[in-house]
Design a protein around this motif. Structure first.
Motif, short mmCIF file in Angstrom:
data_model
loop_
_atom_site.label_atom_id
_atom_site.label_comp_id
_atom_site.label_asym_id
_atom_site.label_seq_id
_atom_site.Cartn_x
_atom_site.Cartn_y
_atom_site.Cartn_z
N PHE A 55 0.83 -1.21 0.00
CA PHE A 55 0.00 0.00 0.00
C PHE A 55 0.86 1.26 0.00
N ASN A 131 -3.61 9.86 5.22
CA ASN A 131 -3.79 8.42 5.41
C ASN A 131 -4.50 8.05 6.70
N GLY A 235 -6.34 -5.04 5.05
CA GLY A 235 -5.28 -4.72 4.12
C GLY A 235 -4.63 -5.99 3.59
N ASP A 259 -8.05 -2.01 0.83
CA ASP A 259 -6.80 -1.82 0.08
C ASP A 259 -6.60 -2.89 -0.98
N SER A 261 -3.95 -5.16 -3.84
CA SER A 261 -2.71 -5.77 -4.29
C SER A 261 -3.10 -6.67 -5.45
N ASP A 278 -11.10 0.78 -1.69
CA ASP A 278 -9.93 1.54 -2.14
C ASP A 278 -10.00 2.95 -1.55
N GLN A 279 -8.89 3.41 -1.01
CA GLN A 279 -8.83 4.78 -0.50
C GLN A 279 -7.92 5.66 -1.35
N PRO A 281 -4.56 5.52 -2.52
CA PRO A 281 -3.33 5.92 -1.83
C PRO A 281 -2.44 6.85 -2.64
N ARG A 330 -2.78 2.53 -8.05
CA ARG A 330 -3.65 1.75 -7.16
C ARG A 330 -2.83 0.75 -6.37
#
Length: 330
Positions: A55, A131, A235, A259, A261, A278-279, A281, A330
């Motif tokens: 992240f 964050n 996460g 989050d 990956s 999703d925030q 990042p 992302r």
């Protein structure tokens, strides 16, 4: 002659506009404004970093891109492991070096309040939270703005969606890979609130950033709680050991996560995971550098004490688009 007079008046008005402060960008403190000839030095303080947390690689890509675009110097400080006390010491040390501005992930407002207040009120250093944080009023810290997601709302919406897209739930589990991080605790609390509205029991399962150790913890939990069928991980660090354990489980279950990956996106494609929250990042990193620079160079004020970057949902309907952005945005 008349045309010449009109042109002269227009020139006078243009000069006057350039010399007077903009009504859309008020100066909070004119002494902060720097010329672009001076290279700004910004310090950003985090509780985690790339590469040991995927992240944060995306956050730091945004930070570095903004620094290059705006021509500023950025120093990122973070402890070697998750440790709020160590982050507090990093903040205290940064304040004493007097950078032009500070960005910080406010994972513990009570611990961070004194040094950040000192930065703002004693040394006149602009501060932005990114964050992690709840806004300057709720955190009771005089920083300019918080850039990030509404964590509790994200957990609440995750719980509601799991309930809506699953068979009637029996029991929920919020799997937290960083116990004590207030932003992650808020995600769990929102999840609990959503499930309690449907009279469904839920509990927190604390694991560690160590995948092997986390796998053992989850195996013990599932063997003792086979009825648990609604899972929320906070996460990739929690999702990966969860996938390894859940593959041997018999019976239906529903899973959502925070989050992204590549592993999580593959799980969404395969139907193992219903959604990821999703925030954005990349935006968290980029906007933090951008606003700290704008505050110092131009005296701009953030439009709101909370600049929200999420939550938003990634599921089978939009996962293909997101796949193209993994690793950078992302």
């Amino acid at each position: 002659m008349r045309r010449t007079i009109v042109i002269c008046l227009l020139l006078v008005m243009m000069v006057a506009c350039r010399l007077s402060p903009s009504t859309t960008a008020p100066l909070d403190n004119p002494t902060l404004v720097q010329t672009e000839a001076k290279t700004l030095n910004l310090t950003l303080i985090q509780h985690a970093s790339c590469p040991w947390a995927y992240f944060w690689c995306v956050v730091e890509t945004g930070i570095h891109d903004a620094a290059q675009d705006l021509g500023v110097e950025v120093t990122i400080r973070r402890p070697h492991t998750f440790d709020p006390d160590a982050v507090t010491r990093l903040i205290e040390a940064a304040v004493e070096t007097r950078p032009d501005a500070i960005g910080v992930a406010v994972i513990d407002p009570d611990q961070f309040r004194a040094p950040l207040t000192k930065a703002v009120q004693k040394f006149n250093i602009p501060v932005i939270a990114y964050n992690a944080g709840s806004g300057p009023e709720q955190d009771n810290i005089p920083y300019r703005a918080y850039i990030g997601p509404d964590e509790r709302q994200g957990g609440y919406e995750a719980g509601k969606r799991l309930l809506a897209e699953s068979p009637p739930g029996i029991k929920g589990a919020c799997i937290n890979h960083q116990p004590g991080a207030l932003n992650l605790e808020a995600r769990c609390q929102g999840f609990f609130d959503a499930l309690s509205e449907s009279d469904i029991e839920a509990e927190r399962v604390n694991i560690t950033p160590n995948p092997a150790e986390s796998k053992k913890i989850l195996q013990r939990y599932l063997s003792k709680n086979p009825e648990t069928d609604l899972f929320l991980t906070l996460g990739p660090e929690a999702a990966v050991p969860f996938y390894e354990v859940i593959r041997n489980r018999k019976g239906a279950y529903s899973h959502g996560t925070f989050d992204l990956s590549r592993t999580i996106l593959t799980a969404i494609e395969q139907g193992t995971t219903l959604f990821a929250i999703d925030q954005q990042p990349y935006l968290e990193g980029y906007l933090t550098v951008q606003w700290l620079t704008w505050i110092q160079r131009h005296g701009f004020s953030p439009p709101s004490p909370i600049i929200s970057t999420g939550p938003s949902f990634i599921d089978r309907s939009n996962v293909n688009l997101i796949q193209e952005q993994v690793g950078q945005f992302r």
